[in-house]
Design a protein around this motif. Structure first.
Motif, PDB file in Angstrom:
ATOM      1  N   SER A  21      -4.424   6.997 -17.931  1.00  0.00           N
ATOM      2  CA  SER A  21      -5.133   6.806 -16.664  1.00  0.00           C
ATOM      3  C   SER A  21      -5.444   8.151 -16.038  1.00  0.00           C
ATOM      4  N   THR A  28     -13.567   9.096  -4.472  1.00  0.00           N
ATOM      5  CA  THR A  28     -13.775   8.065  -5.491  1.00  0.00           C
ATOM      6  C   THR A  28     -14.627   8.648  -6.613  1.00  0.00           C
ATOM      7  N   LEU A  29     -14.565   7.990  -7.753  1.00  0.00           N
ATOM      8  CA  LEU A  29     -15.190   8.535  -8.951  1.00  0.00           C
ATOM      9  C   LEU A  29     -16.566   7.956  -9.241  1.00  0.00           C
ATOM     10  N   GLU A  30     -17.048   7.047  -8.420  1.00  0.00           N
ATOM     11  CA  GLU A  30     -18.240   6.281  -8.782  1.00  0.00           C
ATOM     12  C   GLU A  30     -19.477   7.148  -8.987  1.00  0.00           C
ATOM     13  N   SER A  53     -21.707   8.450 -14.572  1.00  0.00           N
ATOM     14  CA  SER A  53     -21.645   7.573 -13.407  1.00  0.00           C
ATOM     15  C   SER A  53     -22.362   6.253 -13.660  1.00  0.00           C
ATOM     16  N   THR A  57     -21.260   6.140 -22.204  1.00  0.00           N
ATOM     17  CA  THR A  57     -20.048   6.734 -22.761  1.00  0.00           C
ATOM     18  C   THR A  57     -20.352   7.583 -23.989  1.00  0.00           C
ATOM     19  N   SER A  70     -13.171   3.748 -19.925  1.00  0.00           N
ATOM     20  CA  SER A  70     -13.687   2.750 -18.983  1.00  0.00           C
ATOM     21  C   SER A  70     -13.311   3.145 -17.561  1.00  0.00           C
ATOM     22  N   ARG A  71     -14.026   2.548 -16.627  1.00  0.00           N
ATOM     23  CA  ARG A  71     -13.759   2.770 -15.212  1.00  0.00           C
ATOM     24  C   ARG A  71     -13.130   1.529 -14.596  1.00  0.00           C
ATOM     25  N   ASP A  72     -12.241   1.739 -13.640  1.00  0.00           N
ATOM     26  CA  ASP A  72     -11.691   0.633 -12.882  1.00  0.00           C
ATOM     27  C   ASP A  72     -12.703   0.220 -11.815  1.00  0.00           C
ATOM     28  N   GLN A  75     -13.064   2.169  -8.630  1.00  0.00           N
ATOM     29  CA  GLN A  75     -13.699   3.484  -8.759  1.00  0.00           C
ATOM     30  C   GLN A  75     -12.779   4.656  -8.433  1.00  0.00           C
ATOM     31  N   THR A  77     -10.030   5.135 -10.698  1.00  0.00           N
ATOM     32  CA  THR A  77      -9.305   5.372 -11.939  1.00  0.00           C
ATOM     33  C   THR A  77     -10.231   5.212 -13.139  1.00  0.00           C
ATOM     34  N   VAL A  78     -10.077   6.111 -14.085  1.00  0.00           N
ATOM     35  CA  VAL A  78     -10.756   6.013 -15.377  1.00  0.00           C
ATOM     36  C   VAL A  78      -9.670   5.940 -16.445  1.00  0.00           C
TER      37      VAL A  78
END
Length: 123
Positions: A21, A28-30, A53, A57, A70-72, A75, A77-78
């Motif tokens: 993780s 946030t990662l979005e 974004s 991949t 993958s992304r949660d 946004q 956690t990856v």
């Protein structure tokens, strides 16, 4: 302060699985691309996988078909799901946050790097 923290590393037998993780704190990662990199003892850091974004991949040839990024939905956690692990996958795994997905660990667009999580694949 922007920060990402990796977790999920550990000792696993060959053929086993781990899920790493990369969790963001303070943002946030979005809107960001995330890259996973690894460094084995005595070797240079190498790219493993990255996600843009928009969800596109990329994978290194050595992990294609075995690893999934993958992304949660929240946004923050990856994940990096790692299956069929081999001793060659051993190393410290780092995530980095940037403006584009790349497997190049020297890319200057990375804004934040985590401290890494150790993965050891051994019987």
């Amino acid at each position: 302060q922007l920060q990402v923290v990796e977790s999920g590393g550990g000792l696993v037998q060959p053929g086993g699985s781990l899920r790493l993780s990369c969790t963001a704190y303070g943002f946030t990662l979005e809107l960001h691309a995330i890259g996973w990199f690894r460094q084995a003892p005595g070797k240079e850091r190498e790219g493993v996988s990255s996600i843009n974004s928009d969800g596109t991949t990329y994978y290194a040839d050595s992990v294609e078909g075995r690893f999934t990024i993958s992304r949660d939905n929240d946004q923050t956690t990856v994940y990096l799901q790692m299956n069929s692990l081999t001793p060659e996958d051993t190393g410290t795994y780092y995530c980095a946050v940037g403006d584009m997905a790349t497997l190049n660990p020297t890319y200057r667009g990375f804004e934040v790097w985590g401290q890494g999580t150790l993965v050891t694949v051994s019987s």
